[in-house]
Design an enzyme around this catalytic site. Structure first.
Site, PDB file in Angstrom:
ATOM      1  N   ASP A 105       0.819  -1.319  -0.027  1.00  0.00           N
ATOM      2  CA  ASP A 105      -0.030   0.049  -0.021  1.00  0.00           C
ATOM      3  C   ASP A 105       1.096   1.216   0.179  1.00  0.00           C
ATOM      4  O   ASP A 105       2.059   1.267   0.464  1.00  0.00           O
ATOM      5  CB  ASP A 105      -0.956   0.167   1.115  1.00  0.00           C
ATOM      6  N   ASN A 115     -10.982  -2.597  -5.003  1.00  0.00           N
ATOM      7  CA  ASN A 115     -10.358  -1.614  -5.881  1.00  0.00           C
ATOM      8  C   ASN A 115     -10.862  -1.487  -7.280  1.00  0.00           C
ATOM      9  O   ASN A 115     -10.435  -0.628  -7.930  1.00  0.00           O
ATOM     10  CB  ASN A 115      -8.949  -2.079  -6.007  1.00  0.00           C
TER      11      ASN A 115
HETATM   12  C1  IPE Z   1      -5.394  -2.634  -0.045  1.00  0.00           C
HETATM   13  O1  IPE Z   1      -4.850  -1.410  -0.079  1.00  0.00           O
HETATM   14  C2  IPE Z   1      -5.225  -3.153  -1.279  1.00  0.00           C
HETATM   15  C3  IPE Z   1      -4.065  -3.444  -1.820  1.00  0.00           C
HETATM   16  C4  IPE Z   1      -2.841  -3.113  -1.300  1.00  0.00           C
HETATM   17  C5  IPE Z   1      -3.834  -4.247  -3.172  1.00  0.00           C
HETATM   18  P1  IPE Z   1      -6.005  -0.275  -0.340  1.00  0.00           P
HETATM   19  O2  IPE Z   1      -5.424   1.038  -0.627  1.00  0.00           O
HETATM   20  O3  IPE Z   1      -7.062  -0.655  -1.337  1.00  0.00           O
HETATM   21  O4  IPE Z   1      -7.028  -0.279   1.091  1.00  0.00           O
HETATM   22  P2  IPE Z   1      -8.029   0.712   1.716  1.00  0.00           P
HETATM   23  O5  IPE Z   1      -8.641   1.220   0.985  1.00  0.00           O
HETATM   24  O6  IPE Z   1      -6.736   2.008   2.172  1.00  0.00           O
HETATM   25  O7  IPE Z   1      -8.361   0.097   3.129  1.00  0.00           O
HETATM   26  C1  IPE Z   2      -1.222   0.273  -3.279  1.00  0.00           C
HETATM   27  O1  IPE Z   2      -1.129   1.590  -3.276  1.00  0.00           O
HETATM   28  C2  IPE Z   2      -1.758  -0.402  -4.717  1.00  0.00           C
HETATM   29  C3  IPE Z   2      -3.026  -0.793  -5.094  1.00  0.00           C
HETATM   30  C4  IPE Z   2      -4.258  -0.567  -4.032  1.00  0.00           C
HETATM   31  C5  IPE Z   2      -3.471  -1.314  -6.286  1.00  0.00           C
HETATM   32  P1  IPE Z   2      -2.641   2.514  -3.473  1.00  0.00           P
HETATM   33  O2  IPE Z   2      -2.992   2.662  -4.837  1.00  0.00           O
HETATM   34  O3  IPE Z   2      -3.565   2.100  -2.369  1.00  0.00           O
HETATM   35  O4  IPE Z   2      -1.818   3.888  -2.932  1.00  0.00           O
HETATM   36  P2  IPE Z   2      -2.350   4.920  -1.876  1.00  0.00           P
HETATM   37  O5  IPE Z   2      -2.828   3.937  -0.700  1.00  0.00           O
HETATM   38  O6  IPE Z   2      -3.751   5.544  -2.455  1.00  0.00           O
HETATM   39  O7  IPE Z   2      -1.451   5.898  -1.512  1.00  0.00           O
HETATM   40 MG    MG Z   3      -4.163   2.380  -0.488  1.00  0.00          MG
END
Ligand code: IPE
Ligand code: IPE
Ligand code: MG
Length: 231
Positions: A15, A63
């Site tokens: 993340d 997502n």
């Molecule tokens: C969790 O991260 C999913 C992945 C890292 C693939 P998210 O960014 O989607 O999680 P939330 O929305 O902050 O809980």
């Molecule tokens: C994790 O990084 C990757 C996926 C969930 C696909 P994020 O895209 O959630 O990055 P932040 O949390 O918005 O910074």
């Molecule tokens: Mg994230």
């Protein structure tokens, strides 16, 4: 080389890609590109360290709620990375599996997944799983409703160590069943900046923890207690 103190099954919630990019005044997709690069290095490092199973959270079923352009970019990134990384994985004896739903993925990605899984199936050094369109609650529900052939596809062996980058302290529907006794590490670093030294520090911390599994004093990790996907 494997040592008794390295967690056998490591799960990483990758993340913070978007915030890594935003902080630098860059579009979010750049964070995903850097994140993919980091993932490659972390996979190699875990294999070298003796991790037996590594499960990476790449795209959750929630997502899909993101802007269409970002979702499309991520799916294309997975497809090209699978194709480009396959030879390296095979060379290093890494078996790759993708967990999660496939019926909503683009056909080109499904083809790349099937190809990569088939070609890397003989790898015995480490089992790498990448979760794409994955929901733990959906996996548990599937395991409960599959009747006579339960779990085999949906529940994994117990997780020993979870690492979440990006500063959030939640599991976001990742491996809820499998993490019953997992050790948890929440790191503030955004995933593209996660270093092999950060991972080593987590492993050192893991080695120092007393895992009791409800008993008194340090206990060995118990055998898995349900029918599970192949280790
Ligand atoms: C969790 O991260 C999913 C992945 C890292 C693939 P998210 O960014 O989607 O999680 P939330 O929305 O902050 O809980
Ligand atoms: C994790 O990084 C990757 C996926 C969930 C696909 P994020 O895209 O959630 O990055 P932040 O949390 O918005 O910074
Ligand atoms: Mg994230």
């Amino acid at each position: 080389m494997a040592t008794a103190t390295v967690p056998g099954h490591v799960a990483i919630i990758m993340d913070g890609n978007g915030r890594w990019a935003s902080k630098r005044g860059r579009p979010r997709w750049m964070g995903h590109v850097r994140g993919a690069h980091t993932a490659r290095e972390i996979v190699a490092h875990c294999a070298r360290a003796g991790v037996q199973q590594l499960t990476l959270y790449a795209f959750s079923s929630d997502n899909w709620k993101r802007p269409r352009e970002e979702v499309g970019f991520l799916l294309d990134l997975f497809t090209s990375h699978l194709d480009r990384q396959l030879a390296t994985l095979i060379k290093h004896g890494i078996r790759l599996s993708i967990i999660g739903r496939r019926d909503r993925l683009p056909p080109a990605l499904v083809t790349a997944i099937e190809h990569a899984e088939a070609r890397s199936a003989q790898g015995t050094r480490m089992h790498l799983r990448v979760a794409i369109d994955y929901s733990s609650r959906a996996a548990i529900t599937a395991a409960l409703t599959n009747g006579e052939t339960p779990a085999a596809e949906s529940l994994l062996p117990n997780v020993d160590m979870v690492i979440r980058t990006g500063g959030e302290r939640r599991l976001s529907d990742f491996l809820l069943w499998e993490c019953a006794y997992a050790e948890l590490a929440f790191l503030d670093v955004h995933f593209p900046d996660l270093s092999t030294a950060d991972v080593d520090a987590v492993f050192a911390d893991f080695a120092a923890r007393e895992r009791r599994f409800g008993a008194v004093g340090k206990q060995p990790a118990p055998a898995a207690d349900v029918v599970l996907a192949d280790a």
